[in-house]
Design a protein around this motif. Structure first.
Motif, PDB file in Angstrom:
ATOM      1  N   THR A 190      -4.246   6.529  -3.411  1.00  0.00           N
ATOM      2  CA  THR A 190      -3.580   5.406  -2.769  1.00  0.00           C
ATOM      3  C   THR A 190      -3.444   4.291  -3.790  1.00  0.00           C
ATOM      4  O   THR A 190      -4.352   4.043  -4.593  1.00  0.00           O
ATOM      5  CB  THR A 190      -4.345   4.927  -1.520  1.00  0.00           C
ATOM      6  N   GLU A 226       0.857  -1.184   0.000  1.00  0.00           N
ATOM      7  CA  GLU A 226       0.000   0.000   0.000  1.00  0.00           C
ATOM      8  C   GLU A 226       0.893   1.235   0.000  1.00  0.00           C
ATOM      9  O   GLU A 226       1.763   1.379   0.862  1.00  0.00           O
ATOM     10  CB  GLU A 226      -0.931   0.013   1.206  1.00  0.00           C
ATOM     11  N   ASP A 278       0.977   5.580  -0.622  1.00  0.00           N
ATOM     12  CA  ASP A 278       0.272   6.854  -0.777  1.00  0.00           C
ATOM     13  C   ASP A 278       0.989   7.736  -1.791  1.00  0.00           C
ATOM     14  O   ASP A 278       2.220   7.853  -1.765  1.00  0.00           O
ATOM     15  CB  ASP A 278       0.191   7.592   0.563  1.00  0.00           C
TER      16      ASP A 278
END
Length: 420
Positions: A252, A239, A241
């Motif tokens: 994201t 993950e 950003d």
């Protein structure tokens, strides 16, 4: 490094009237229109009773090969869509030794084998807060660089404003990719981003450059959502950003890097899902500073750039003859492109394999210092995330058009396999 279990990746296997310890299913494998040799195959299997294991054995006409079971990857999740289906399915991976064009074969898959560490298996080794290596046996394959943005100096900003993956040579001796510094420090490793991004926050127009990151922008590691290891596949889901000039995330990304246990070179897959956090986001750029790109080692511009050439679907190029959109208007929508370069005393070829499902027009760029790839324009919306998938093949030596076509076909029109 923190790892968050991806809730939809928890699955179970389909059992017939066999014991939980040794469950069997049948699958049918079809080669399609092309000969297959050493080709990765994925089968999505059903699950009705809990049988949690990562190992499988596949019997094809009396020949046994290893299989690996894992949660659904980004591409499978996109294909299935339905949450109920996702919760009850898993992926079975194996390397198909050989199957001629137009042939099909039935195989038996045995699950419930004891989990055990095997010498020629993938594993992750993390240096907390800095990087994570994916290692096959004793050979490192790739390294994820994820250090948190450090604003203590311009040098540290430049070293930490983006995440990316280094690629090791096929023997694992060292990187073939470039890190910070050197010629064009904003190019490094396997990297994905755009230098011309526009969106709005509370009615105010915003612009971001998630490539050079010169005005406070950055790509920031958030967490590892899952890791997969075994003797066929190594994969992690990250993950990330995307942050604007104000330091706030506007999108994201779930970025998935996979490596396959195949002979003759390094096979990596890049998959991504980019979701907006601020409404509509327009992605644009130029062929040198946007899209998904490979940047070779700094040794190439320092010592061997004059020996660099490219192989394209229409032929082998000469050293010094490079194509770039828009100067070359037809340098778009290539099935693949390949960089042939020299490090030390070794010549290597890196193949960049595009997929027809990726957005088009895909505009390609080449440079003699070892940076190449493509970009496109796209508008991300709340109901329209951006999905991508590419494959990288790296090997020692030169490759022909026919060689690269074979790898491209295996990626784009892979063998089909279905549970019976």
């Amino acid at each position: 490094m923190r790892i968050a279990l991806y809730p939809l990746l928890v699955g179970v296997f389909f059992l017939f009237s066999v014991s939980v310890s040794q469950a069997e299913i049948g699958i049918e494998i079809q080669s399609g229109e092309h000969d297959r040799t050493g080709t990765p195959v994925k089968v999505i299997v059903d699950a009705k009773e809990a049988l949690m294991t990562s190992r499988a054995m596949i019997n094809i006409n009396g020949n046994e090969i290893h299989g690996q079971v894992c949660g659904l990857g980004l591409d499978s999740l996109r294909e299935l869509g339905d949450v109920d289906e996702i919760a009850s399915r898993r992926e079975l991976h194996f390397i198909l030794p050989e199957l001629p064009a137009g042939k099909k074969v039935k195989a038996t898959v045995t699950f419930g084998l004891p989990d055990k560490a095997e010498k020629n298996s993938f594993r992750f080794e993390d240096t907390e807060g800095l990087s994570t290596d994916l290692i096959l046996g004793d050979r490192p394959v790739m390294r994820y660089m994820y250090e948190t943005l450090d604003t203590s100096s311009q040098e540290r900003i430049g070293e930490t404003y983006k995440v990316y993956h280094h690629v090791y040579d096929p023997l694992g001796k060292g990187f073939v990719t470039k890190g910070p510094g050197g010629l064009f420090p904003h190019h490094r490793g396997l990297f994905y981003g755009f230098n011309k991004i526009s969106y709005s926050v509370d009615g105010q127009a915003m612009a971001a450059d998630i490539w050079h990151c010169r005005s406070g922008e950055s790509q920031a590691h958030v967490k590892v959502r899952s890791e997969v290891t075994g003797n066929v596949l190594g994969r992690h889901l990250l993950e990330i950003d995307w942050k604007g000039k104000d330091g706030q995330p506007f999108a994201t990304e779930w970025r998935e890097l996979s490596a396959y246990n195949v002979e003759g070179g390094v096979m990596l897959e890049f998959a991504s899902k980019l979701k907006t956090l601020v409404g509509e986001i327009k992605l644009a750029g130029d062929p040198q500073h946007a899209g998904f790109q490979f940047r070779g080692s700094q040794e190439i511009p320092d010592k061997t750039a004059a020996q660099t050439y490219y192989v394209r679907p229409d032929g082998k190029g000469e050293p010094g003859a490079f194509r770039n959109w828009p100067g070359n208007k037809d340098h778009v929508n290539l099935k693949w492109n390949a960089l042939c370069f020299v490090l030390g005393d070794e010549r290597l070829t890196c193949c960049y394999l595009d997929h027809p499902e990726n957005p088009k027009e895909a505009r390609f760029s080449e440079r003699n210092y070892g940076r190449f790839g493509s970009y496109f324009e796209y508008t991300v919306k709340e109901d329209k995330p951006l999905h991508l998938k590419y494959r990288i093949w790296l090997q020692y030596g030169e490759m022909t058009i026919e060689d690269i076509d074979e790898f491209s076909r295996d990626f784009v029109t892979s063998p089909t396999a279905m549970q019976q």
